[in-house]
Each structure stands twice: as C-alpha cells, then as structure tokens.
Motif scaffolding. Sequence first.
Motif, PDB file in Angstrom:
ATOM      1  N   PHE A  66      50.595  45.010  59.560  1.00 14.90           N
ATOM      2  CA  PHE A  66      51.209  43.999  58.687  1.00 14.90           C
ATOM      3  C   PHE A  66      50.212  43.513  57.642  1.00 14.90           C
ATOM      4  N   ALA A  67      49.017  43.151  58.095  1.00 14.94           N
ATOM      5  CA  ALA A  67      48.013  42.588  57.189  1.00 14.94           C
ATOM      6  C   ALA A  67      47.641  43.586  56.089  1.00 14.94           C
ATOM      7  N   LYS A  68      47.472  44.847  56.460  1.00 11.36           N
ATOM      8  CA  LYS A  68      47.127  45.873  55.470  1.00 11.36           C
ATOM      9  C   LYS A  68      48.261  46.062  54.458  1.00 11.36           C
ATOM     10  N   ALA A  69      49.488  46.112  54.934  1.00 13.51           N
ATOM     11  CA  ALA A  69      50.641  46.281  54.042  1.00 13.51           C
ATOM     12  C   ALA A  69      50.780  45.073  53.119  1.00 13.51           C
ATOM     13  N   PHE A  70      50.539  43.883  53.659  1.00 11.23           N
ATOM     14  CA  PHE A  70      50.616  42.652  52.874  1.00 11.23           C
ATOM     15  C   PHE A  70      49.577  42.679  51.753  1.00 11.23           C
ATOM     16  N   VAL A  71      48.350  43.042  52.097  1.00 14.75           N
ATOM     17  CA  VAL A  71      47.268  43.093  51.103  1.00 14.75           C
ATOM     18  C   VAL A  71      47.605  44.106  50.013  1.00 14.75           C
ATOM     19  N   ARG A  72      47.999  45.307  50.415  1.00 13.83           N
ATOM     20  CA  ARG A  72      48.329  46.341  49.416  1.00 13.83           C
ATOM     21  C   ARG A  72      49.441  45.878  48.488  1.00 13.83           C
ATOM     22  N   GLY A  73      50.489  45.318  49.057  1.00 10.70           N
ATOM     23  CA  GLY A  73      51.639  44.883  48.259  1.00 10.70           C
ATOM     24  C   GLY A  73      51.295  43.769  47.287  1.00 10.70           C
ATOM     25  N   LYS A  74      50.661  42.731  47.759  1.00 11.15           N
ATOM     26  CA  LYS A  74      50.342  41.589  46.892  1.00 11.15           C
ATOM     27  C   LYS A  74      49.317  41.971  45.833  1.00 11.15           C
ATOM     28  N   PHE A  75      48.394  42.849  46.192  1.00 13.95           N
ATOM     29  CA  PHE A  75      47.370  43.279  45.231  1.00 13.95           C
ATOM     30  C   PHE A  75      47.968  44.197  44.163  1.00 13.95           C
ATOM     31  N   ARG A  76      48.698  45.215  44.591  1.00 14.50           N
ATOM     32  CA  ARG A  76      49.199  46.206  43.635  1.00 14.50           C
ATOM     33  C   ARG A  76      50.406  45.727  42.840  1.00 14.50           C
ATOM     34  N   ILE A  77      51.319  45.037  43.494  1.00 14.99           N
ATOM     35  CA  ILE A  77      52.559  44.649  42.825  1.00 14.99           C
ATOM     36  C   ILE A  77      52.429  43.309  42.102  1.00 14.99           C
ATOM     37  N   LYS A  78      51.893  42.309  42.796  1.00 12.47           N
ATOM     38  CA  LYS A  78      51.808  40.977  42.186  1.00 12.47           C
ATOM     39  C   LYS A  78      50.475  40.714  41.496  1.00 12.47           C
ATOM     40  N   LYS A  79      49.532  41.651  41.640  1.00 13.21           N
ATOM     41  CA  LYS A  79      48.203  41.521  41.017  1.00 13.21           C
ATOM     42  C   LYS A  79      47.460  40.272  41.502  1.00 13.21           C
ATOM     43  N   TRP A  80      47.632  39.939  42.790  1.00  5.93           N
ATOM     44  CA  TRP A  80      46.943  38.790  43.348  1.00  5.93           C
ATOM     45  C   TRP A  80      45.479  39.133  43.593  1.00  5.93           C
ATOM     46  N   GLY A  81      44.625  38.109  43.517  1.00  2.00           N
ATOM     47  CA  GLY A  81      43.223  38.235  43.858  1.00  2.00           C
ATOM     48  C   GLY A  81      43.019  37.963  45.346  1.00  2.00           C
ATOM     49  N   LYS A  82      41.785  38.191  45.808  1.00  2.00           N
ATOM     50  CA  LYS A  82      41.474  38.058  47.231  1.00  2.00           C
ATOM     51  C   LYS A  82      41.669  36.635  47.752  1.00  2.00           C
ATOM     52  N   VAL A  83      41.328  35.636  46.942  1.00  2.00           N
ATOM     53  CA  VAL A  83      41.422  34.247  47.389  1.00  2.00           C
ATOM     54  C   VAL A  83      42.864  33.905  47.784  1.00  2.00           C
ATOM     55  N   LYS A  84      43.797  34.257  46.938  1.00  2.00           N
ATOM     56  CA  LYS A  84      45.212  33.952  47.191  1.00  2.00           C
ATOM     57  C   LYS A  84      45.743  34.776  48.369  1.00  2.00           C
ATOM     58  N   ILE A  85      45.333  36.026  48.448  1.00  2.00           N
ATOM     59  CA  ILE A  85      45.768  36.892  49.558  1.00  2.00           C
ATOM     60  C   ILE A  85      45.287  36.305  50.884  1.00  2.00           C
ATOM     61  N   LYS A 135      40.026  28.784  26.927  1.00  2.00           N
ATOM     62  CA  LYS A 135      39.255  29.414  28.007  1.00  2.00           C
ATOM     63  C   LYS A 135      39.558  28.730  29.342  1.00  2.00           C
ATOM     64  N   ALA A 136      39.632  27.400  29.302  1.00  2.00           N
ATOM     65  CA  ALA A 136      39.924  26.636  30.522  1.00  2.00           C
ATOM     66  C   ALA A 136      41.313  26.998  31.057  1.00  2.00           C
ATOM     67  N   LYS A 137      42.269  27.134  30.143  1.00  2.00           N
ATOM     68  CA  LYS A 137      43.636  27.496  30.526  1.00  2.00           C
ATOM     69  C   LYS A 137      43.656  28.895  31.152  1.00  2.00           C
ATOM     70  N   LEU A 138      42.924  29.823  30.544  1.00  2.00           N
ATOM     71  CA  LEU A 138      42.830  31.189  31.062  1.00  2.00           C
ATOM     72  C   LEU A 138      42.178  31.184  32.450  1.00  2.00           C
ATOM     73  N   MET A 139      41.111  30.393  32.604  1.00  2.00           N
ATOM     74  CA  MET A 139      40.426  30.279  33.902  1.00  2.00           C
ATOM     75  C   MET A 139      41.411  29.801  34.977  1.00  2.00           C
ATOM     76  N   ARG A 140      42.154  28.741  34.666  1.00  2.00           N
ATOM     77  CA  ARG A 140      43.117  28.193  35.632  1.00  2.00           C
ATOM     78  C   ARG A 140      44.174  29.228  36.005  1.00  2.00           C
ATOM     79  N   TYR A 141      44.636  29.989  35.025  1.00  2.00           N
ATOM     80  CA  TYR A 141      45.628  31.031  35.287  1.00  2.00           C
ATOM     81  C   TYR A 141      45.058  32.079  36.245  1.00  2.00           C
ATOM     82  N   LEU A 142      43.849  32.552  35.955  1.00  2.00           N
ATOM     83  CA  LEU A 142      43.233  33.590  36.795  1.00  2.00           C
ATOM     84  C   LEU A 142      42.923  33.055  38.195  1.00  2.00           C
ATOM     85  N   GLN A 143      42.532  31.783  38.278  1.00  2.00           N
ATOM     86  CA  GLN A 143      42.305  31.170  39.590  1.00  2.00           C
ATOM     87  C   GLN A 143      43.628  31.082  40.359  1.00  2.00           C
ATOM     88  N   SER A 144      44.705  30.766  39.660  1.00  2.00           N
ATOM     89  CA  SER A 144      46.011  30.664  40.332  1.00  2.00           C
ATOM     90  C   SER A 144      46.473  32.030  40.846  1.00  2.00           C
TER      91      SER A 144
END
Length: 161
Positions: A66-85, A135-144
Amino acid sequence: MDEFEGNKKKYTPKQAKLKMESFCAYQERAQQEVRDKLYTWGLHSEDVENIIAELITENFLNEERFAKAFVRGKFRIKKWGKVKIIQHLKAKRISSPLIKIALREIDLDEYEENLDTLIQKKIGSQADSLSLSEKAKLMRYLQSKGYENDLIFQRLNRKNS
C-alpha cells in the motif's frame, strides 16, 4: 437512535470479510482504512482484528505494498513532494520504517525534474525578474505541494544564476 445511525449497514463478520476482500482487491488499502470501515459496519474489535489478520494472511492487505503504491501515485500523478507524502502516510498510520522503504520508490532525478516542471509552469521564463512577493508566493505553492525548503531554494537560485 438518530436518523444517521439508522442508515448504517450492519454486517456479520463473515459478510464483512467478503466485502473487505473486494474492497482490498479493488485498490491497495491501509490497515487503518480497513479497520475504520469495519467499525462503521458495527463489528466489535475482536472481529475487526481477526478479519484484518485473515486479510493480511490471504495477501489482500499488505501495508508495504500500500505504502509503495501510495508514494508512486501521489508522486507521479499529483506531483507531490516527500513532505506531503510523509504527512499523508502518517495520517494513515503507516509506520516510519515502512515510510522510509516506500520513499525509495521515488527516483531523485525525477523528483528534481518534477520540482523544476512545477516551477516552470508557475513562472515560465521570468525566473530572474520575480519580485520578492512573487518569490514568496511561489515558495508557498511549492511547500504546499510538499517539497523541502532547502531543495526549493536550491532550484530557485539555480534558475536565477
């Protein structure tokens, strides 16, 4: 009993196990997700834990898978970073050792490419002409999206030089 409770379906342990087999066969599930659903069906903790043990034994339920499938899906499809995953896996009560194993599914080059793509989509070619507030707005977006601050800074500074 209020209206809402009256609408909940009750299952015997045998019925619940059969329903859970199809629930788990449809897509990978976390144990906590299965446990919560079984409780909403009015089963007692002993029955719930027995059903979960049987689902694990019969390979319908596998936390690592489950964890591996979740990581692959959120990373590849939603483009999530490690923190959010990581946050979302912890919310599903996945253990830290399993989270570490699952994060190995992410290729570092692809991870940085995803970040660069997100930056590119947001700012296009105007990386060097961004105001401080942009830049601050972009940072917040990437952090989100769940990317690490140091990596964001590194990628943005590279774009500026």
